[in-house]
Write a protein that holds these residues in place. Structure first.
Motif, PDB file in Angstrom:
ATOM      1  N   GLY A 104      -8.757  -0.445   0.693  1.00  0.00           N
ATOM      2  CA  GLY A 104      -8.068   0.019   1.978  1.00  0.00           C
ATOM      3  C   GLY A 104      -8.390   1.611   1.911  1.00  0.00           C
ATOM      4  N   VAL A 105      -8.420   2.148   0.639  1.00  0.00           N
ATOM      5  CA  VAL A 105      -8.190   3.798   0.425  1.00  0.00           C
ATOM      6  C   VAL A 105      -9.734   4.005   1.025  1.00  0.00           C
ATOM      7  CG1 VAL A 105      -8.010   5.640  -1.145  1.00  0.00           C
ATOM      8  CG2 VAL A 105      -6.551   3.464  -1.161  1.00  0.00           C
ATOM      9  N   SER A 106      -9.673   5.089   1.545  1.00  0.00           N
ATOM     10  CA  SER A 106     -11.146   5.695   2.120  1.00  0.00           C
ATOM     11  C   SER A 106     -12.087   6.147   1.028  1.00  0.00           C
ATOM     12  CB  SER A 106     -10.683   7.108   2.836  1.00  0.00           C
ATOM     13  OG  SER A 106     -10.420   8.028   2.147  1.00  0.00           O
ATOM     14  N   ARG A 129       0.758  -1.248   0.284  1.00  0.00           N
ATOM     15  CA  ARG A 129       0.067   0.012   0.063  1.00  0.00           C
ATOM     16  C   ARG A 129       1.009   1.305  -0.032  1.00  0.00           C
ATOM     17  NH1 ARG A 129      -5.008  -1.494   4.019  1.00  0.00           N
ATOM     18  NH2 ARG A 129      -5.727  -3.408   3.135  1.00  0.00           N
ATOM     19  N   ALA A 130       1.853   1.294  -0.638  1.00  0.00           N
ATOM     20  CA  ALA A 130       2.801   2.449  -0.985  1.00  0.00           C
ATOM     21  C   ALA A 130       2.235   3.627  -1.724  1.00  0.00           C
ATOM     22  CB  ALA A 130       4.130   1.932  -1.576  1.00  0.00           C
ATOM     23  N   ILE A 131       0.923   3.093  -2.316  1.00  0.00           N
ATOM     24  CA  ILE A 131       0.257   4.205  -3.193  1.00  0.00           C
ATOM     25  C   ILE A 131      -1.289   4.000  -2.989  1.00  0.00           C
ATOM     26  CG2 ILE A 131       1.940   4.303  -5.309  1.00  0.00           C
ATOM     27  CD1 ILE A 131       0.412   2.180  -6.587  1.00  0.00           C
ATOM     28  N   ASP A 132      -2.055   5.141  -3.550  1.00  0.00           N
ATOM     29  CA  ASP A 132      -3.341   4.942  -3.340  1.00  0.00           C
ATOM     30  C   ASP A 132      -3.901   4.621  -4.769  1.00  0.00           C
ATOM     31  OD1 ASP A 132      -3.349   6.145  -0.592  1.00  0.00           O
ATOM     32  OD2 ASP A 132      -2.503   7.991  -1.661  1.00  0.00           O
ATOM     33  N   PHE A 133      -3.721   5.062  -5.548  1.00  0.00           N
ATOM     34  CA  PHE A 133      -4.116   4.649  -7.109  1.00  0.00           C
ATOM     35  C   PHE A 133      -2.914   4.217  -8.107  1.00  0.00           C
ATOM     36  CE2 PHE A 133      -7.007   7.898  -5.119  1.00  0.00           C
ATOM     37  CZ  PHE A 133      -8.189   7.508  -5.500  1.00  0.00           C
ATOM     38  N   ILE A 134      -3.413   3.618  -9.088  1.00  0.00           N
ATOM     39  CA  ILE A 134      -2.432   2.949 -10.062  1.00  0.00           C
ATOM     40  C   ILE A 134      -3.102   2.964 -11.448  1.00  0.00           C
ATOM     41  CG2 ILE A 134      -2.987   0.578  -9.584  1.00  0.00           C
ATOM     42  CD1 ILE A 134       0.188   0.142 -10.288  1.00  0.00           C
ATOM     43  N   PHE A 135      -2.226   3.453 -12.305  1.00  0.00           N
ATOM     44  CA  PHE A 135      -2.668   3.554 -13.730  1.00  0.00           C
ATOM     45  C   PHE A 135      -1.825   2.736 -14.521  1.00  0.00           C
ATOM     46  CE2 PHE A 135      -2.316   5.764 -17.937  1.00  0.00           C
ATOM     47  CZ  PHE A 135      -3.640   5.869 -18.164  1.00  0.00           C
ATOM     48  N   MET A 136      -2.490   1.641 -15.085  1.00  0.00           N
ATOM     49  CA  MET A 136      -1.692   0.682 -15.820  1.00  0.00           C
ATOM     50  C   MET A 136      -2.532   0.037 -16.881  1.00  0.00           C
ATOM     51  SD  MET A 136      -1.451  -2.009 -12.756  1.00  0.00           S
ATOM     52  CE  MET A 136      -3.012  -2.636 -11.882  1.00  0.00           C
ATOM     53  N   ASN A 137      -2.022  -0.967 -17.683  1.00  0.00           N
ATOM     54  CA  ASN A 137      -2.518  -1.364 -18.859  1.00  0.00           C
ATOM     55  C   ASN A 137      -3.555  -2.616 -18.238  1.00  0.00           C
ATOM     56  OD1 ASN A 137      -1.227  -4.034 -18.415  1.00  0.00           O
ATOM     57  ND2 ASN A 137       0.625  -3.264 -19.510  1.00  0.00           N
ATOM     58  N   PRO A 138      -4.376  -2.959 -19.240  1.00  0.00           N
ATOM     59  CA  PRO A 138      -5.133  -4.174 -18.866  1.00  0.00           C
ATOM     60  C   PRO A 138      -4.802  -5.452 -18.005  1.00  0.00           C
ATOM     61  CG  PRO A 138      -5.980  -3.209 -20.866  1.00  0.00           C
ATOM     62  CD  PRO A 138      -4.356  -2.558 -20.606  1.00  0.00           C
ATOM     63  N   ILE A 139      -3.650  -5.864 -18.852  1.00  0.00           N
ATOM     64  CA  ILE A 139      -2.915  -7.303 -18.244  1.00  0.00           C
ATOM     65  C   ILE A 139      -2.709  -7.078 -16.954  1.00  0.00           C
ATOM     66  CG2 ILE A 139      -0.921  -8.757 -18.680  1.00  0.00           C
ATOM     67  CD1 ILE A 139      -3.292  -8.933 -21.008  1.00  0.00           C
ATOM     68  N   LEU A 140      -2.112  -6.075 -16.622  1.00  0.00           N
ATOM     69  CA  LEU A 140      -1.599  -5.845 -15.256  1.00  0.00           C
ATOM     70  C   LEU A 140      -2.653  -5.735 -14.215  1.00  0.00           C
ATOM     71  CD1 LEU A 140       1.645  -3.474 -15.499  1.00  0.00           C
ATOM     72  CD2 LEU A 140       1.576  -6.044 -14.804  1.00  0.00           C
ATOM     73  N   TYR A 141      -3.621  -4.945 -14.703  1.00  0.00           N
ATOM     74  CA  TYR A 141      -4.835  -4.696 -13.831  1.00  0.00           C
ATOM     75  C   TYR A 141      -5.645  -5.977 -13.437  1.00  0.00           C
ATOM     76  CZ  TYR A 141      -9.699  -3.842 -12.487  1.00  0.00           C
ATOM     77  OH  TYR A 141     -10.641  -4.098 -11.743  1.00  0.00           O
ATOM     78  N   VAL A 142      -5.884  -6.913 -14.407  1.00  0.00           N
ATOM     79  CA  VAL A 142      -6.563  -8.269 -13.935  1.00  0.00           C
ATOM     80  C   VAL A 142      -5.436  -9.029 -13.269  1.00  0.00           C
ATOM     81  CG1 VAL A 142      -7.150 -10.301 -15.365  1.00  0.00           C
ATOM     82  CG2 VAL A 142      -7.615  -8.424 -16.469  1.00  0.00           C
ATOM     83  N   GLU A 143      -4.343  -8.928 -13.334  1.00  0.00           N
ATOM     84  CA  GLU A 143      -3.561  -9.850 -12.462  1.00  0.00           C
ATOM     85  C   GLU A 143      -3.540  -9.116 -11.085  1.00  0.00           C
ATOM     86  OE1 GLU A 143       1.465 -10.637 -11.885  1.00  0.00           O
ATOM     87  OE2 GLU A 143       0.490 -10.098 -13.941  1.00  0.00           O
ATOM     88  N   ASN A 144      -3.571  -7.966 -10.981  1.00  0.00           N
ATOM     89  CA  ASN A 144      -3.327  -7.431  -9.516  1.00  0.00           C
ATOM     90  C   ASN A 144      -4.792  -7.228  -8.857  1.00  0.00           C
ATOM     91  OD1 ASN A 144      -0.612  -6.243  -8.895  1.00  0.00           O
ATOM     92  ND2 ASN A 144      -0.974  -5.775 -10.816  1.00  0.00           N
ATOM     93  N   GLU A 145      -5.968  -7.246  -9.890  1.00  0.00           N
ATOM     94  CA  GLU A 145      -7.212  -7.334  -9.314  1.00  0.00           C
ATOM     95  C   GLU A 145      -7.379  -8.801  -8.650  1.00  0.00           C
ATOM     96  OE1 GLU A 145     -11.794  -7.024 -11.346  1.00  0.00           O
ATOM     97  OE2 GLU A 145     -10.285  -8.157 -12.242  1.00  0.00           O
ATOM     98  N   GLY A 176      -7.312  -7.493  -5.136  1.00  0.00           N
ATOM     99  CA  GLY A 176      -8.307  -6.907  -5.085  1.00  0.00           C
ATOM    100  C   GLY A 176      -8.653  -5.572  -5.250  1.00  0.00           C
ATOM    101  N   ILE A 177      -7.755  -4.917  -6.075  1.00  0.00           N
ATOM    102  CA  ILE A 177      -7.943  -3.508  -6.638  1.00  0.00           C
ATOM    103  C   ILE A 177      -9.158  -3.340  -7.481  1.00  0.00           C
ATOM    104  CG2 ILE A 177      -5.436  -3.276  -6.553  1.00  0.00           C
ATOM    105  CD1 ILE A 177      -5.443  -3.293  -9.586  1.00  0.00           C
ATOM    106  N   GLU A 178      -9.669  -2.150  -7.671  1.00  0.00           N
ATOM    107  CA  GLU A 178     -11.001  -1.966  -8.215  1.00  0.00           C
ATOM    108  C   GLU A 178     -10.517  -0.729  -9.106  1.00  0.00           C
ATOM    109  OE1 GLU A 178     -15.503  -0.409  -7.439  1.00  0.00           O
ATOM    110  OE2 GLU A 178     -14.071  -0.880  -5.785  1.00  0.00           O
ATOM    111  N   LYS A 179     -10.999  -0.886 -10.650  1.00  0.00           N
ATOM    112  CA  LYS A 179     -10.730   0.095 -11.531  1.00  0.00           C
ATOM    113  C   LYS A 179     -12.057   1.304 -11.412  1.00  0.00           C
ATOM    114  CE  LYS A 179     -13.208  -2.404 -15.248  1.00  0.00           C
ATOM    115  NZ  LYS A 179     -13.497  -3.480 -14.762  1.00  0.00           N
ATOM    116  N   VAL A 180     -11.498   2.566 -11.356  1.00  0.00           N
ATOM    117  CA  VAL A 180     -12.706   3.654 -11.156  1.00  0.00           C
ATOM    118  C   VAL A 180     -12.815   4.323 -12.211  1.00  0.00           C
ATOM    119  CG1 VAL A 180     -12.492   3.436  -8.685  1.00  0.00           C
ATOM    120  CG2 VAL A 180     -10.898   5.231  -9.966  1.00  0.00           C
ATOM    121  N   LEU A 181     -11.870   4.513 -12.884  1.00  0.00           N
ATOM    122  CA  LEU A 181     -12.109   5.362 -14.142  1.00  0.00           C
ATOM    123  C   LEU A 181     -11.290   4.823 -15.312  1.00  0.00           C
ATOM    124  CD1 LEU A 181     -11.553   9.001 -12.687  1.00  0.00           C
ATOM    125  CD2 LEU A 181     -13.520   7.942 -13.423  1.00  0.00           C
TER     126      LEU A 181
END
Length: 697
Positions: free
Chosen positions: A231-233, A69-85, A89-94
């Motif tokens: 965990g981000v508010s 949890r060194a960051i609050d948000f992350i901007f990355m490509n779809p492959i990395l998103y699916v892996e880290n989701e 349990g990260i969640e795309k917001v935009l």
């Protein structure tokens, strides 16, 4: 001095704690991240009145940064998103929409190309030199890899070269180092725009005509997204999302500098499908498992399991061989028992079966309902009858043949009443044993049983309505959430305009129109849910446009269909025609048909899934509403029983909504009808209904 230093350190720690950190995948280097995100960072700090830090990240740093949890948000490509989701349990917001040739784009694909002077290639590429960007590059390799495999192109995957840069891939093909290159859409156009290559130097393979990109070889997939860590508010989430969504409404230079805007996230179902096709994480489990490796690592356990399996196989074989005869007898017994149960419940009279001591061994449910006791097995029938001829009847009950008494006999109910009945009895053999069959008939019995059946049917329909609302709940919540986000964002932006005394009539009008549209959308969804729970008596017949009741039903299921990749085709011809009908009942009938269609579409494999709706004018008195889905037809048995009340699997195909039998009864009540088209290749429901049943004689 000591205290001043402590105060300074404390203030610095507070400011660091309040800092919002946004990680950005630096696939083109940290300098590119700084150039792309500096304007956005300044904008967010101004809007949020907090410090925002942009953190360029390498591929190898992403997992640890999210995990810790060194960051609050992350901007990355779809492959990395699916892996880290899947991992954290990260969640795309935009989602980001990049500006290209006068419009904003959110999807991208791959371009497969060769040098224009080279010869044409067959489907065997095993000897060709192929260059891509990287193994995890979606546009620079994976999308093209999937579609090449789908086209049965023969490849040596292990020999593909990954050059880490789109520009290097293009140059390697043009200078003859490699035969075929794979880059992301937009890369060739960008190099042509910079004057680094000429459009006549290369030839695009499998070219597709597309209004989005000049060069395209594959299908399009969703682009990069901004995701929030677990965990981000919720407060930070809402503020950051609202601020970024507001970029498109701000009259500032940042929109031009960024070259992109933000919108709500889209589905990644196409990305998941690609990962499953290529057996990539998190769908790579079975490709990592080797049967030989399991044996090598656990030899003793493998020998034990094989011995146990052999022993179990022998025992199962012996059990099957020795019990075939027993199973045959058991099946015959069950068949006779089922026939008896069916006979008992289908006969309109009240049936009882007695043993040689006049004890009850089986009763029909109608008899239990009459007495008011659920279980009568083991009780003596004599205890429930009174009258002058009672002793005469039970003294002759075992006579061969039939014995009957029509008057002066009463049955005692659980509530103490004594209604008059007629009774008859005869001997019969069932399953090898002698039984006495008793038939009881009560005055007005048929009317009472019919009333009970109607009450049960009404209760079942009410429960089905509640289940339908529950089933549609998640989709409706998603439908309502998007308009609420628009209303919330627009309201905050308008408030800031008022505070800063910035007035732009065009933007005010656009935001107010968006707010009104979102509010109307929520109102339509709530009205559709309200109609689903109403009774027919609450909404009498009135004149409605044909499109009104169809759209109000589709609004509840459209999100569920789109989320699963189903398409809906509605032929709007004749929708302005008006019919005199009950909007409530028609709404419930259509929702039931749509939900049943969803069930069958879920079960289809390997075909495009869609639902088609059309209206045809039959003549000046009647119209036809046709609803069909793709895939195979329902079974012949289901077609036969679906409109028969209480038939097996007929009243509710999926247990949702108004039953098909009830729908047919309602339609026939108003000179209409419903049936399944026998000529259609797919399952097609046809509803025939008059424009005004009052004009039908």
């Amino acid at each position: 001095m000591k205290y001043i230093l402590l105060i300074f350190l404390f203030a610095y720690s507070i400011s660091s704690f309040a800092e919002i950190k946004i990680g950005v995948l630096a696939n083109r280097g940290s300098h590119a991240v700084k150039a792309d995100w500096d304007a956005t960072k300044d904008y967010l700090e101004q809007e949020l009145q907090e410090k925002v830090k942009i953190v360029p990240m390498k591929f190898v740093d992403i997992h640890s940064s999210i995990k810790n949890r060194a960051i609050d948000f992350i901007f990355m490509n779809p492959i990395l998103y699916v892996e880290n989701e899947y991992r954290f349990g990260i969640e795309k917001v935009l989602r980001v929409q990049r500006y290209y040739k006068g419009k904003y784009l959110e999807d991208f694909g791959s371009v497969v190309f060769k040098k224009s002077s080279s010869s044409k290639y067959s489907t065997d590429w095993s000897d060709l030199r192929i260059a891509g960007v990287s193994k995890k590059s979606l546009g620079g390799w994976l999308i093209a890899k999937k579609e090449l495999l789908d086209k049965k192109i023969k490849l040596n995957i292990e020999d593909v070269l990954y050059l880490k840069d789109h520009y290097k891939v293009v140059l390697s093909v043009l200078n003859g180092t490699n035969d075929i290159g794979i880059v992301r859409t937009g890369a060739l156009e960008e190099l042509i725009g910079f004057g680094q290559i000429d459009k006549n130097d290369f030839e695009v393979m499998f070219s597709k005509n597309d209004s989005t990109y000049d060069y395209l070889s594959t299908s399009l997939y969703p682009g990069w997204n901004l995701s929030i860590l677990k965990g981000v508010s919720e407060d930070i989430r809402i503020r950051v999302v609202s601020a970024l969504l507001g970029i498109q409404y701000q009259n500032i230079e940042i929109a031009k500098e960024l070259g992109h805007k933000w919108s709500l996230p889209s589905s990644y179902s196409r990305v998941h499908k690609l990962l499953r096709k290529l057996s990539l994480y998190p769908y790579d489990f079975w490709t990592q498992v080797s049967f030989a490796k399991i044996i090598q690592q656990n030899p003793k356990r493998f020998i034990f399991m094989m011995s146990l399996l052999t022993l179990l196989s022998i025992l199962i074989f012996l059990m099957v061989r020795n019990k075939r005869y027993i199973r045959t007898l058991f099946d015959e017994l069950e068949k006779e028992r089922d026939q008896l149960d069916h006979f008992v419940e289908m006969v309109p009279s009240l049936l009882l079966f007695l043993d040689e001591n006049h004890n009850i061994i089986k009763t029909s449910k109608k008899f239990n309902d009459l007495i008011g006791i659920d279980n009568l097995v083991g009780k003596r029938l004599r205890h429930f009858f009174h009258g002058i001829q009672c002793e005469q009847f039970f003294g002759n009950i075992e006579q061969v043949g039939e014995y009957k008494i029509d008057d002066n006999l009463f049955i005692m109910k659980n509530d103490g009443t004594l209604p008059p009945v007629s009774i008859s009895a005869f001997s019969q053999e069932f399953m090898g044993e002698k039984r006495v069959v008793v038939i009881v008939e009560e005055q007005q019995l048929k009317q009472r049983v019919a009333l009970l059946e109607k009450e049960r049917e009404l209760k079942r329909i009410e429960n089905a309505k509640i289940r339908s609302v529950g089933i549609l709940g998640s989709g409706v919540a998603h439908e309502i959430n998007n308009p609420l986000t628009i209303i919330n964002s627009s309201a905050k932006i308008l408030l800031r305009f008022l505070q800063k005394e910035k007035f732009d009539n065009a933007k005010w009008k656009k935001m107010l129109e968006d707010t009104i549209s979102a509010g109307n959308r929520i109102s339509d969804i709530i009205e559709a849910l309200r109609l689903l729970g109403k009774d027919e008596e609450d909404a009498p017949c009135a004149k409605y446009p044909l499109s009104k009741f169809i759209n109000s039903s589709l609004i509840l299921v459209s999100t569920r269909f789109v989320k699963k990749g189903f398409s809906i085709h509605f032929n709007y011809e004749h929708v302005t025609s008006v019919a005199y009908l009950s909007h409530v009942k028609f709404h419930q009938i259509l929702v039931n048909i749509f939900l049943n269609a969803e069930k069958y579409l879920d079960e289809l494999k390997g075909v495009k899934k869609s639902l088609s709706i059309s209206i045809e004018i039959l003549d000046e008195f009647f119209f036809l509403l046709k609803i069909s889905n793709t895939g195979q037809r329902i079974s012949k048995k289901m077609e036969k029983d679906i409109f028969i009340p209480f038939a097996s699997d007929s009243t509710e195909v999926t247990g949702r909504g108004t039953s098909m039998a009830q729908s047919k009864i309602y339609l026939e009540k108003y000179s209409g009808d419903i049936w399944i088209d026998p000529q259609a290749e797919n399952t097609t429901f046809i509803i025939k209904f008059p424009f005004d049943y009052r004009q039908i004689s």
